[in-house]
Motif scaffolding. Structure first.
Motif, PDB file in Angstrom:
ATOM      1  N   LYS A  18       0.822  -1.207   0.000  1.00  0.00           N
ATOM      2  CA  LYS A  18       0.000   0.000   0.000  1.00  0.00           C
ATOM      3  C   LYS A  18       0.860   1.263   0.000  1.00  0.00           C
ATOM      4  N   ASN A  19       1.956   1.230   0.725  1.00  0.00           N
ATOM      5  CA  ASN A  19       2.862   2.381   0.775  1.00  0.00           C
ATOM      6  C   ASN A  19       3.497   2.641  -0.596  1.00  0.00           C
ATOM      7  N   GLN A  20       3.905   1.590  -1.277  1.00  0.00           N
ATOM      8  CA  GLN A  20       4.493   1.757  -2.606  1.00  0.00           C
ATOM      9  C   GLN A  20       3.454   2.304  -3.586  1.00  0.00           C
ATOM     10  N   MET A  21       2.225   1.837  -3.472  1.00  0.00           N
ATOM     11  CA  MET A  21       1.159   2.348  -4.332  1.00  0.00           C
ATOM     12  C   MET A  21       0.932   3.833  -4.057  1.00  0.00           C
ATOM     13  N   LYS A  22       0.980   4.212  -2.795  1.00  0.00           N
ATOM     14  CA  LYS A  22       0.795   5.610  -2.423  1.00  0.00           C
ATOM     15  C   LYS A  22       1.942   6.456  -2.961  1.00  0.00           C
ATOM     16  N   GLN A  23       3.172   5.972  -2.826  1.00  0.00           N
ATOM     17  CA  GLN A  23       4.338   6.708  -3.321  1.00  0.00           C
ATOM     18  C   GLN A  23       4.301   6.876  -4.839  1.00  0.00           C
ATOM     19  N   GLY A  37       0.857  -5.991  -6.786  1.00  0.00           N
ATOM     20  CA  GLY A  37       1.776  -5.938  -5.646  1.00  0.00           C
ATOM     21  C   GLY A  37       1.846  -7.260  -4.895  1.00  0.00           C
ATOM     22  N   GLN A  38       0.710  -7.916  -4.727  1.00  0.00           N
ATOM     23  CA  GLN A  38       0.695  -9.219  -4.044  1.00  0.00           C
ATOM     24  C   GLN A  38       1.451 -10.273  -4.854  1.00  0.00           C
ATOM     25  N   ILE A  39       1.270 -10.254  -6.159  1.00  0.00           N
ATOM     26  CA  ILE A  39       1.982 -11.207  -7.020  1.00  0.00           C
ATOM     27  C   ILE A  39       3.484 -10.940  -6.956  1.00  0.00           C
ATOM     28  N   ALA A  40       3.852  -9.663  -6.957  1.00  0.00           N
ATOM     29  CA  ALA A  40       5.269  -9.305  -6.851  1.00  0.00           C
ATOM     30  C   ALA A  40       5.841  -9.798  -5.522  1.00  0.00           C
ATOM     31  N   LEU A  41       5.063  -9.673  -4.455  1.00  0.00           N
ATOM     32  CA  LEU A  41       5.506 -10.164  -3.146  1.00  0.00           C
ATOM     33  C   LEU A  41       5.667 -11.682  -3.186  1.00  0.00           C
ATOM     34  N   TRP A  42       4.756 -12.365  -3.855  1.00  0.00           N
ATOM     35  CA  TRP A  42       4.853 -13.817  -4.009  1.00  0.00           C
ATOM     36  C   TRP A  42       6.138 -14.190  -4.752  1.00  0.00           C
ATOM     37  N   LYS A  43       6.443 -13.462  -5.827  1.00  0.00           N
ATOM     38  CA  LYS A  43       7.677 -13.714  -6.586  1.00  0.00           C
ATOM     39  C   LYS A  43       8.899 -13.475  -5.707  1.00  0.00           C
ATOM     40  N   ALA A  44       8.845 -12.410  -4.918  1.00  0.00           N
ATOM     41  CA  ALA A  44       9.959 -12.121  -4.005  1.00  0.00           C
ATOM     42  C   ALA A  44      10.111 -13.253  -2.986  1.00  0.00           C
ATOM     43  N   TYR A  45       9.001 -13.725  -2.486  1.00  0.00           N
ATOM     44  CA  TYR A  45       8.992 -14.812  -1.504  1.00  0.00           C
ATOM     45  C   TYR A  45       9.617 -16.084  -2.099  1.00  0.00           C
ATOM     46  N   CYS A  46       9.282 -16.378  -3.336  1.00  0.00           N
ATOM     47  CA  CYS A  46       9.768 -17.599  -3.982  1.00  0.00           C
ATOM     48  C   CYS A  46      11.236 -17.517  -4.385  1.00  0.00           C
ATOM     49  N   HIS A  47      11.689 -16.325  -4.755  1.00  0.00           N
ATOM     50  CA  HIS A  47      13.044 -16.190  -5.291  1.00  0.00           C
ATOM     51  C   HIS A  47      14.059 -15.602  -4.311  1.00  0.00           C
ATOM     52  N   TYR A  48      13.639 -15.356  -3.097  1.00  0.00           N
ATOM     53  CA  TYR A  48      14.523 -14.744  -2.109  1.00  0.00           C
ATOM     54  C   TYR A  48      15.681 -15.667  -1.751  1.00  0.00           C
ATOM     55  N   GLU A  49      16.876 -15.083  -1.742  1.00  0.00           N
ATOM     56  CA  GLU A  49      18.084 -15.802  -1.315  1.00  0.00           C
ATOM     57  C   GLU A  49      18.660 -15.047  -0.128  1.00  0.00           C
ATOM     58  N   GLN A  50      18.660 -15.685   1.022  1.00  0.00           N
ATOM     59  CA  GLN A  50      19.006 -15.042   2.277  1.00  0.00           C
ATOM     60  C   GLN A  50      20.414 -14.449   2.271  1.00  0.00           C
ATOM     61  N   GLU A  51      21.341 -15.111   1.588  1.00  0.00           N
ATOM     62  CA  GLU A  51      22.726 -14.640   1.586  1.00  0.00           C
ATOM     63  C   GLU A  51      22.916 -13.343   0.795  1.00  0.00           C
ATOM     64  N   LYS A  52      21.904 -12.931   0.048  1.00  0.00           N
ATOM     65  CA  LYS A  52      22.020 -11.711  -0.762  1.00  0.00           C
ATOM     66  C   LYS A  52      21.469 -10.469  -0.072  1.00  0.00           C
ATOM     67  N   GLY A  53      20.936 -10.604   1.123  1.00  0.00           N
ATOM     68  CA  GLY A  53      20.447  -9.431   1.838  1.00  0.00           C
ATOM     69  C   GLY A  53      19.131  -9.687   2.544  1.00  0.00           C
ATOM     70  N   HIS A  54      18.592  -8.612   3.118  1.00  0.00           N
ATOM     71  CA  HIS A  54      17.347  -8.708   3.880  1.00  0.00           C
ATOM     72  C   HIS A  54      16.146  -8.840   2.944  1.00  0.00           C
TER      73      HIS A  54
END
Length: 165
Positions: A18-23, A37-54
Motif C-alpha cells: 500500500k505504501n508503494q502504491m501511495k508513493q 503488488g501481491q503477485i510481486a511479493l509472491w515472486k519475491a517470496y519464492c526467489h529470495y536468497e538469504q545470503e544476498k540481503g534482507h
C-alpha cells in the motif's frame, strides 16, 4: 525461502504494498494494482536468497519494480487504445466536425445502448466532453467511462454494416 508461510508474509507486508502504491500515486484501479503488488511479493517470496540481503529490501524493490512495470504497460495500453478508438470513431463517422448528420445516423441504434452507454455517446458526441470530464460528471472513474466507450464502439461497429460506410 523464508521460515514463514506466504500467508504470514502477505499479512506482514500489506503496508509495504500500500505504501508503494501511495508513493507511486496509484489511486485508481486500486484492487488491480494491489493484486500486482501481491503477485510481486509472491515472486519475491519464492526467489529470495538469504545470503544476498534482507527480505524486506528485496520485497520492496520487487513490489515497486513490478508496480512501475504495470503502470508503464497501462500507459502504453491506454495510449494505443485512444489511437485505436479514434480510428474506429472516424471510420464509423461518429465524430466529425463538419457533418451534422453524423448523430442522426446513429439514432436508430441508440435504443440498443444502455443508459450509461447513451450517456457516453451523448456527452462525447453532442457535448464534446473528454473521458475525465464525463467521469467527473457521473462520479465514476475514467476506467469505468472507458468501458462504456468500448462497449458503445463494439455495439455500433457490430450494428453498422460495412455497406453503410
Amino acid at each position: 525461502m523464508l521460515d514463514h508461510s506466504f500467508e504470514q508474509v502477505l499479512k506482514d507486508y500489506q503496508p509495504l504494498i500500500k505504501n508503494q502504491m501511495k508513493q507511486l500515486n496509484i489511486y485508481t484501479n486500486f484492487e488491480e494494482f494491489y493484486q500486482v503488488g501481491q503477485i510481486a511479493l509472491w515472486k519475491a517470496y519464492c526467489h529470495y536468497e538469504q545470503e544476498k540481503g534482507h527480505f524486506a529490501f528485496y520485497a520492496k524493490q520487487r513490489v515497486r519494480g513490478d508496480l512501475i512495470d504495470f503502470l508503464r504497460k497501462e500507459a502504453k495500453y491506454k495510449e494505443h487504445n485512444v489511437i485505436s478508438d479514434a480510428v474506429k470513431l472516424h471510420q464509423y463517422s461518429i465524430v466529425t466536425e463538419h457533418e451534422e448528420s453524423s448523430y442522426e445516423r446513429f439514432v436508430p441504434y441508440l435504443h440498443l445502448l444502455s443508459c450509461r452507454e447513451k450517456a457516453w455517446f451523448t456527452e462525447t458526441i453532442i457535448h464534446q466532453l473528454k473521458l475525465s470530464e464525463i467521469a467527473q460528471k457521473y462520479s465514476v472513474s475514467t476506467h469505468t467511462v472507458a468501458s462504456w466507450r468500448k462497449s458503445v464502439i463494439k455495439k455500433l461497429s457490430y450494428m453498422m454494416k460495412p455497406e453503410e460506410n
